[in-house]
Write an enzyme that holds these catalytic residues in place. Structure first.
Site, PDB file in Angstrom:
ATOM      1  N   HIS A  98     -39.669  10.988 -42.728  1.00 34.84           N
ATOM      2  CA  HIS A  98     -39.393   9.624 -43.152  1.00 34.84           C
ATOM      3  C   HIS A  98     -37.901   9.296 -43.074  1.00 34.84           C
ATOM      4  O   HIS A  98     -37.080   9.945 -43.712  1.00 34.84           O
ATOM      5  CB  HIS A  98     -39.888   9.464 -44.587  1.00 34.84           C
ATOM      6  CG  HIS A  98     -40.134   8.054 -45.017  1.00 34.84           C
ATOM      7  ND1 HIS A  98     -40.998   7.212 -44.365  1.00 34.84           N
ATOM      8  CD2 HIS A  98     -39.647   7.336 -46.049  1.00 34.84           C
ATOM      9  CE1 HIS A  98     -41.034   6.048 -44.983  1.00 34.84           C
ATOM     10  NE2 HIS A  98     -40.213   6.092 -45.999  1.00 34.84           N
TER      11      HIS A  98
ATOM     12  N   ASP B 280     -43.916  12.060 -40.497  1.00 35.10           N
ATOM     13  CA  ASP B 280     -43.972  11.026 -41.532  1.00 35.10           C
ATOM     14  C   ASP B 280     -45.319  10.300 -41.509  1.00 35.10           C
ATOM     15  O   ASP B 280     -45.655   9.647 -40.519  1.00 35.10           O
ATOM     16  CB  ASP B 280     -42.840  10.022 -41.303  1.00 35.10           C
ATOM     17  CG  ASP B 280     -42.847   8.887 -42.308  1.00 35.10           C
ATOM     18  OD1 ASP B 280     -43.440   9.048 -43.391  1.00 35.10           O
ATOM     19  OD2 ASP B 280     -42.254   7.832 -42.002  1.00 35.10           O
TER      20      ASP B 280
ATOM     21  N   SER C 272     -38.073   2.502 -44.183  1.00 36.30           N
ATOM     22  CA  SER C 272     -39.254   2.381 -44.995  1.00 36.30           C
ATOM     23  C   SER C 272     -39.473   0.900 -45.271  1.00 36.30           C
ATOM     24  O   SER C 272     -39.411   0.101 -44.354  1.00 36.30           O
ATOM     25  CB  SER C 272     -39.092   3.180 -46.274  1.00 36.30           C
ATOM     26  OG  SER C 272     -40.289   3.270 -46.958  1.00 36.30           O
TER      27      SER C 272
END
Length: 496
Positions: free
Chosen positions: A460, A435, A172
């Site tokens: 994710h 995601d 991320s």
């Protein structure tokens, strides 16, 4: 209220109520990935501290602070590599030094492993408070410089040869940092694994809810149709006092809807929260954590079940399920209550640790505002980009609504955005099709020295977590590919 991000991790650490949980989800989708599930009992890893400069861009600034880190040298072999997990927008968890995919690679390659907490998150607190004048030292550039000085410092502290090859990991936001670290400090970082890292800063992140819808369709078109029908019923009920009372009871609002006290911002916040329920589950769908047992299938099975009543009743059941799961007593949708909490500058009084800091970064560097305007029939048209920009102004001051565009442009200019894969080596960009964040990342690359791995069916940062018997074959294959790339990098001496 939120821009679902990241915490990204692997270089990660992790994080994400309903209004509060979704708020951070939106802004990162929450900056947190959560901790890995430990399969055995372990002795906790002791925290360590490293002295950092407050402002790396100003050599005259003499102030310093203590940055938290963890180390695991159990698998280190003489002259082996060093793996560094970069912390993101949440507290660093030492569990990542015990189990997780980076640790699996450390065992494989005889690496020393570190986890470095990001400045301004967790207990890495450079300033006395979180006032705007102090948050000026919170940026991705300062975080990258922290990593650079940390690497240099660890050579001395642990007698690591300067010839040792450092590989950084992140997911991320920290996945973005991992790629940028390799680009900006190639003399220090030999390779990078960037998981679910958004590399394009974008103010109006319309694609987010487009992908949320597409991901929900992997269950069924009926799931999406039922959400649309429920949203229409919420619209109608909000227009009449009796309907408003019904909504308050159905969704367990903390405050009743009052035509004299409930603002349009409150209504926008309500819709964004209800949309965020689906977005959060989509983003972290089946990521191998116990707390992630609520999946796309869970929500869609509820929303399409006509035995549970009309669509708005099913939507309320979804909302209340997530309230209970997050130990929330009621659904707090009041805009001003959220803003007041995020104006709190005290380290120790934050209702959502890291919330103010991450929003500051989105308001100055990234945007990432997950708006509803591309899918107004699905989640309403009430939270456009202006809704989020107004939050920047309401939390930090009027000037923050005027400087965002230049801040985002600056980020893309400095780091290269989606062109990065054309000019970099020894980096792998990993994304999952479920995601929503993959829309801002590199999912295709023509550069064999900086390949992209796009994992169908995963969400994710899925490749960051410990392997599971339930992993899709594509995910297992991706983990193996990444290991092969690391092995290849460790055989080379290229530094650019």
């Amino acid at each position: 209220m939120r821009f679902a991000f990241l915490f990204a991790i692997f270089v990660i650490t992790v994080q994400s109520g309903i209004a509060w949980r979704s708020f951070m989800r939106g802004r990162k989708n929450n900056g947190n990935l959560g901790e890995p599930n430990l399969t055995k009992a372990y002795v906790p890893i002791k925290e360590q501290w490293f002295t950092q400069n407050l402002d790396h861009s100003n050599p005259v600034e003499g102030r310093t602070w203590k940055q938290r880190y963890f180390v695991n040298s159990d698998f280190y072999k003489k002259d082996g590599p060093v793996f560094l997990m970069i912390g993101g927008e949440g507290p660093a968890s030492s569990k990542w030094m015990i189990e997780g995919q980076m640790i699996e690679y450390a065992k494989q390659f005889g690496a020393m492993a570190f986890l470095l907490e990001h400045r301004y998150y967790g207990t890495s607190r450079p300033t006395l408070d979180l006032s705007v004048k102090n948050l000026v030292y919170l940026s991705s550039e300062q975080a990258l410089a922290d990593i650079a000085y940390f690497i240099e410092g660890m050579h001395l502290a642990y007698q690591i040869p300067h010839s040792a090859k450092w590989i950084v990991f992140g997911g991320s936001y920290s996945g973005s940092l991992a790629a940028w670290m390799r680009a900006k400090y190639p003399h220090l970082v030999h390779g990078a694994v960037s998981a679910s890292g958004p590399l394009l800063a974008q103010i109006d992140f319309q694609q987010y809810y487009v992908i949320v819808e597409n991901s929900l369709k992997t269950h069924s078109q009926a799931c999406v149709d039922s959400i649309v029908a429920a949203t229409k019923q919420v619209h109608i009920m909000l227009r009449h006092p009796i309907g408003q009372q019904g909504l308050a009871k159905l969704f367990n609002f903390c405050d009743p809807i009052d035509s004299g006290r409930t603002s349009q911002k409150d209504i926008a916040n309500l819709y964004e929260t209800l949309a965020g329920n689906f977005a959060e589950v989509v983003q972290y769908n089946r990521d191998n954590r116990n707390e992630s047992s609520i999946t796309i299938d869970t929500l869609c099975n509820i929303i399409i079940d006509e035995k549970k009543g009309i669509p708005v009743h099913r939507l309320a059941e979804v909302s209340n399920l997530l309230l209970r799961n997050n130990k929330e007593k009621c659904l707090d949708y009041k805009y001003n209550k959220m803003i007041e909490e995020l104006r709190n500058i005290s380290w120790n009084e934050q209702k959502l640790p890291g919330g103010r800091q991450w929003i500051y970064q989105t308001c100055t560097e990234f945007g990432f505002f997950q708006t509803s305007t591309a899918r107004p029939y699905l989640f309403s048209e009430t939270f456009p980009v202006e809704f989020f920009i107004q939050q920047c102004s309401d939390i930090f001051g009027p000037r923050f609504s005027h400087t965002l565009e230049s801040g985002v442009e600056r980020t893309n200019t400095i780091f290269g955005a989606l062109d990065l894969s054309n000019v970099i080596s020894n980096v792998v960009f990993v994304h999952g099709s479920i995601d929503p964040w993959h829309a801002l990342g590199i999912t295709k690359s023509s550069n064999p020295n900086a390949p992209a791995i796009y994992i169908n069916g995963t969400a994710h940062c899925a490749n960051v977590y410990p392997p599971s018997k339930d992993d899709l074959p594509e995910l297992t294959k991706a983990r193996k590919q990444i290991g092969q790339l690391i092995n290849l990098w460790l055989q080379t001496t290229v530094y650019s």
